[in-house]
Design a protein around this motif. Structure first.
Motif, PDB file in Angstrom:
ATOM      1  N   THR A  98      -9.906   6.785  -0.404  1.00 60.45           N
ATOM      2  CA  THR A  98      -8.666   6.546   0.354  1.00 60.45           C
ATOM      3  C   THR A  98      -7.847   7.836   0.440  1.00 60.45           C
ATOM      4  O   THR A  98      -7.160   8.073   1.437  1.00 60.45           O
ATOM      5  CB  THR A  98      -7.821   5.406  -0.263  1.00 60.45           C
ATOM      6  OG1 THR A  98      -7.632   5.655  -1.662  1.00 60.45           O
ATOM      7  CG2 THR A  98      -8.497   4.059  -0.076  1.00 60.45           C
ATOM      8  N   GLN A  99      -7.944   8.669  -0.602  1.00 55.82           N
ATOM      9  CA  GLN A  99      -7.283   9.974  -0.551  1.00 55.82           C
ATOM     10  C   GLN A  99      -7.810  10.781   0.641  1.00 55.82           C
ATOM     11  O   GLN A  99      -7.050  11.351   1.417  1.00 55.82           O
ATOM     12  CB  GLN A  99      -7.543  10.732  -1.862  1.00 55.82           C
ATOM     13  CG  GLN A  99      -6.663  11.944  -2.068  1.00 55.82           C
ATOM     14  CD  GLN A  99      -5.191  11.552  -2.214  1.00 55.82           C
ATOM     15  OE1 GLN A  99      -4.872  10.547  -2.859  1.00 55.82           O
ATOM     16  NE2 GLN A  99      -4.308  12.312  -1.583  1.00 55.82           N
TER      17      GLN A  99
ATOM     18  N   PRO B 212      -1.409   7.660  -5.548  1.00 62.24           N
ATOM     19  CA  PRO B 212      -2.445   6.660  -5.816  1.00 62.24           C
ATOM     20  C   PRO B 212      -1.966   5.534  -6.728  1.00 62.24           C
ATOM     21  O   PRO B 212      -2.486   4.417  -6.648  1.00 62.24           O
ATOM     22  CB  PRO B 212      -3.576   7.469  -6.468  1.00 62.24           C
ATOM     23  CG  PRO B 212      -3.011   8.795  -6.804  1.00 62.24           C
ATOM     24  CD  PRO B 212      -1.813   9.016  -5.943  1.00 62.24           C
TER      25      PRO B 212
ATOM     26  N   ARG C  20      -0.738   2.829  -4.479  1.00 65.07           N
ATOM     27  CA  ARG C  20      -1.609   2.553  -3.335  1.00 65.07           C
ATOM     28  C   ARG C  20      -2.668   1.536  -3.730  1.00 65.07           C
ATOM     29  O   ARG C  20      -3.302   1.691  -4.768  1.00 65.07           O
ATOM     30  CB  ARG C  20      -2.277   3.864  -2.924  1.00 65.07           C
ATOM     31  CG  ARG C  20      -3.115   3.791  -1.700  1.00 65.07           C
ATOM     32  CD  ARG C  20      -3.397   5.207  -1.212  1.00 65.07           C
ATOM     33  NE  ARG C  20      -4.547   5.802  -1.887  1.00 65.07           N
ATOM     34  CZ  ARG C  20      -4.596   7.052  -2.344  1.00 65.07           C
ATOM     35  NH1 ARG C  20      -3.551   7.856  -2.254  1.00 65.07           N
ATOM     36  NH2 ARG C  20      -5.690   7.504  -2.902  1.00 65.07           N
TER      37      ARG C  20
ATOM     38  N   VAL D 114      -9.848   5.323  -4.965  1.00 60.99           N
ATOM     39  CA  VAL D 114      -8.758   6.308  -4.906  1.00 60.99           C
ATOM     40  C   VAL D 114      -9.253   7.587  -4.242  1.00 60.99           C
ATOM     41  O   VAL D 114      -8.571   8.174  -3.389  1.00 60.99           O
ATOM     42  CB  VAL D 114      -8.209   6.587  -6.326  1.00 60.99           C
ATOM     43  CG1 VAL D 114      -7.326   7.838  -6.334  1.00 60.99           C
ATOM     44  CG2 VAL D 114      -7.432   5.379  -6.838  1.00 60.99           C
ATOM     45  N   ARG D 115     -10.464   7.980  -4.596  1.00 59.65           N
ATOM     46  CA  ARG D 115     -11.024   9.220  -4.043  1.00 59.65           C
ATOM     47  C   ARG D 115     -11.204   9.098  -2.523  1.00 59.65           C
ATOM     48  O   ARG D 115     -10.785   9.961  -1.761  1.00 59.65           O
ATOM     49  CB  ARG D 115     -12.370   9.497  -4.721  1.00 59.65           C
ATOM     50  CG  ARG D 115     -12.902  10.884  -4.531  1.00 59.65           C
ATOM     51  CD  ARG D 115     -14.116  11.142  -5.431  1.00 59.65           C
ATOM     52  NE  ARG D 115     -15.272  10.349  -5.041  1.00 59.65           N
ATOM     53  CZ  ARG D 115     -15.908   9.476  -5.817  1.00 59.65           C
ATOM     54  NH1 ARG D 115     -15.491   9.269  -7.060  1.00 59.65           N
ATOM     55  NH2 ARG D 115     -16.954   8.807  -5.375  1.00 59.65           N
TER      56      ARG D 115
ATOM     57  N   ARG E 117       1.019   7.928  -0.523  1.00 57.74           N
ATOM     58  CA  ARG E 117       0.138   9.025  -0.955  1.00 57.74           C
ATOM     59  C   ARG E 117      -0.091   8.969  -2.459  1.00 57.74           C
ATOM     60  O   ARG E 117      -1.117   9.423  -2.942  1.00 57.74           O
ATOM     61  CB  ARG E 117       0.779  10.380  -0.618  1.00 57.74           C
ATOM     62  CG  ARG E 117       0.482  10.901   0.779  1.00 57.74           C
ATOM     63  CD  ARG E 117       1.196  10.098   1.831  1.00 57.74           C
ATOM     64  NE  ARG E 117       1.185  10.742   3.153  1.00 57.74           N
ATOM     65  CZ  ARG E 117       1.717  10.182   4.222  1.00 57.74           C
ATOM     66  NH1 ARG E 117       2.264   8.968   4.147  1.00 57.74           N
ATOM     67  NH2 ARG E 117       1.688  10.815   5.381  1.00 57.74           N
TER      68      ARG E 117
END
Lengths: 383, 383
Positions: free
Chosen positions: B298-299, B318, B321, B295-296, B316
């Motif tokens: 891909t953010q 998470p 996603r 998540v971090r 956007r």
């Protein structure tokens, strides 16, 4: 007697340690299987997902080598994990509401494909099992009588796994075709040991795999589909590797030409690399040479079995005999375990007996040693 | 920032040579895959057919490790070469004349399973594809409206392969169950990257495989079937490894308890050994830890993509996603080829764009380097 095929023994390390008379179940591992599997691992390791650039052509190449073995044209063979899945996929293309319903097989077929046929009964199939009168084979007359206007397909095991009986595939294919049925042959028990030609058989589909005489290990089965007949078929069990253009990711299935439409999804690549060297060795030796030796050594096995007074399930006529010999006697299952414990690898099948087979890498004295052991064991296990 | 997951990089030799942002397609090979495959080869080499004495328990053990990953009980997972075959086998047990007919999926599902569903239409199924309004996801309302009394099953991709959208599986399973339909989930795009629990989902069947986040290579797919529901099912695609007692060689199919009835024939053992170390690594790292990092990173990817003005297909949020980011722009396919040529491994999907993903072994600076390269390429390929 000088046996030129023994030069291949060095390729099979297990032969130094045991007497390997069980290739009818699983062939010995060729040394070069390690090299081929390493090729697979190296590609994945070094190239990651890009390894597929090599694996995709490999699939076609491997399938076409198998086609050559079978006397089939390029593009007519598809690969999958096992023959049962391939047969199910084929059935899923053949069974149609309102169409012919009956699949004719025998009670001596290898059961797995029978399960698939029986499994399709709720979807419209009907499985008819010809009964063997003797547990050895089924007379042609029984096929003649059973195959009729409702017959969708016959399922013929070339070699009978319980007896080593060799069916007259050409005659049964002819019977099927005379009635407009599909002629489907399971050649797993013979491929790589008994020469055949799918064209000469006139078969519409032929299934087999690498686990036995082809010395390829598990997970590398294949199916030939006669090219002109493949085009009629749309498997229910369809998948992206059977699509004409898998990497278009199209929403609708557009079957690849020929047998490839039965590929379903992603293949088990490592199993297909492991299977390659055995195939190449068998093709290098030549199935005719393998068969000649097999007939000679199984003949000797039969002589010794008869001398011991064992029940022999395998036909004496080499034309009706596959590559193995099946003998039975009171206590045979216990004797088979004792043989294995002594490093003489054979197996036992209920309703059959002890199954033993030479392959191209077998020495004549290994056959003698196995029967010397049996000679000692038979009276002992009988008690 | 100190990233404890980077200690696993040494297990993946390819990471020394390339920037591997393509685990959503195929995971990198763990070094120990060689050791596991050697175990397979050693057993075959040294024991021949007796190797099966170890391989059969291995199958159960491996399936039960997967069950643990999925939050499923032992005995509820079956292995096969690919998910398409497993889904076909499941469909072959679900479709029955006079029964419910409709399978509801979307036009964003991975196509292979759609081919299987469409393929079963001549046998009585009807495939209904929900249309995505945006190429990213499908609103829950569409599922609500489509699932009805004739719905046999829904087929839900947890992660959408074209966009990285994460579907609300729990809600869709609930919709299916409210209408008495089967809830079937394809979790191939997320297993090993996004934590889930098949029980919490309430899914009846969940499919996936080892090719992607589980770093296991091809040929090692699996299917969970809810234990109580498995007992209702008799697959048409049946085979001897799905039999309660395969080595009885019984004429009739007696399904093994639980998911094992879907095993069909002989498994692709080498693929299942190759798949083991990746699974153990992922379970050792923990999917929660993998997800947190994913998540971090891909953010960060989304931030950089937005700064470059790219079309971003991935949500956007998470919670919606999966583990990859999909970006599109004029010339994206050419840019993806150029990235690969520079040793930044990504892929491209028509109707999606460039797909990129970190995995637990990815360094934050690799993400930056990939976007630095994109920053340079985007204006160039646009011309």
């Amino acid at each position: 007697m000088d046996d030129p095929l023994l030069r291949f023994r060095a390729e099979f390390p297990i032969l130094d340690r045991v007497t390997y008379l069980v290739s009818h179940s699983m062939g010995a591992m060729p040394r070069s299987a390690r090299t081929w599997v390493e090729r697979y691992l190296d590609a994945w390791d070094e190239r990651g997902v890009q390894a597929w650039e090599g694996w995709e052509p490999y699939l076609r190449e491997h399938a076409d080598r198998l086609a050559l073995l079978l006397g089939a044209p390029p593009g007519s063979v598809v690969l999958h994990q096992n023959v049962t899945t391939l047969f199910s996929a084929l059935l899923s293309a053949l069974v149609r509401p309102g169409g012919r319903r009956t699949v004719v097989a025998t009670d001596l077929n290898f059961p797995s494909l029978l399960y698939a046929a029986r499994g399709h009964e709720p979807l419209g199939l009907r499985l008819v099992l010809l009964r063997s009168p003797d547990g050895i084979g089924v007379p042609l007359k029984a096929w003649e009588e059973a195959v009729g206007r409702d017959t969708l397909a016959v399922l013929v095991d070339h070699g009978i796994f319980r007896s080593g009986f060799l069916q007259d595939v050409t005659a049964i294919c002819e019977i099927a075709h005379r009635r407009g049925a599909w002629a489907v042959v399971d050649a797993y028990q013979t491929a790589g040991c008994v020469p055949f030609d799918v064209g000469a058989w006139g078969a519409d589909a032929v299934l087999g795999g690498s686990h036995k005489w082809l010395c390829g290990g598990p997970g590398a089965a294949w199916m030939y589909v006669r090219p002109d007949r493949a085009e009629e078929l749309r498997p229910a069990a369809a998948g992206w590797f059977g699509h004409r253009d898998p990497f278009a990711f199209a929403l609708e299935f557009d079957p690849a030409p020929g047998a490839a439409r039965f590929a379903t999804g992603t293949p088990a690549i490592p199993a297909l690399f492991a299977a390659r060297p055995g195939l190449e060795l068998v093709m290098g030796v030549g199935v005719r040479a393998i068969r000649e030796k097999s007939v000679r050594l199984t003949q000797r096995m039969l002589e010794r079995a008869e001398a011991l007074g064992l029940t022999v399930r395998t036909p004496r006529d080499p034309a009706r005999r596959s590559g193995m010999v099946v003998v039975d006697f009171p206590g045979a299952e216990a004797a088979s375990r004792e043989l294995v414990a002594r490093g003489i690898l054979v197996d036992y099948r209920p309703g059959g007996g002890i199954r033993m087979s030479p392959h191209f890498y077998t020495r004549a004295d290994e056959v003698e040693a196995a029967f010397d052991a049996l000679e000692e064991l038979v009276p002992r296990v009988r008690r």
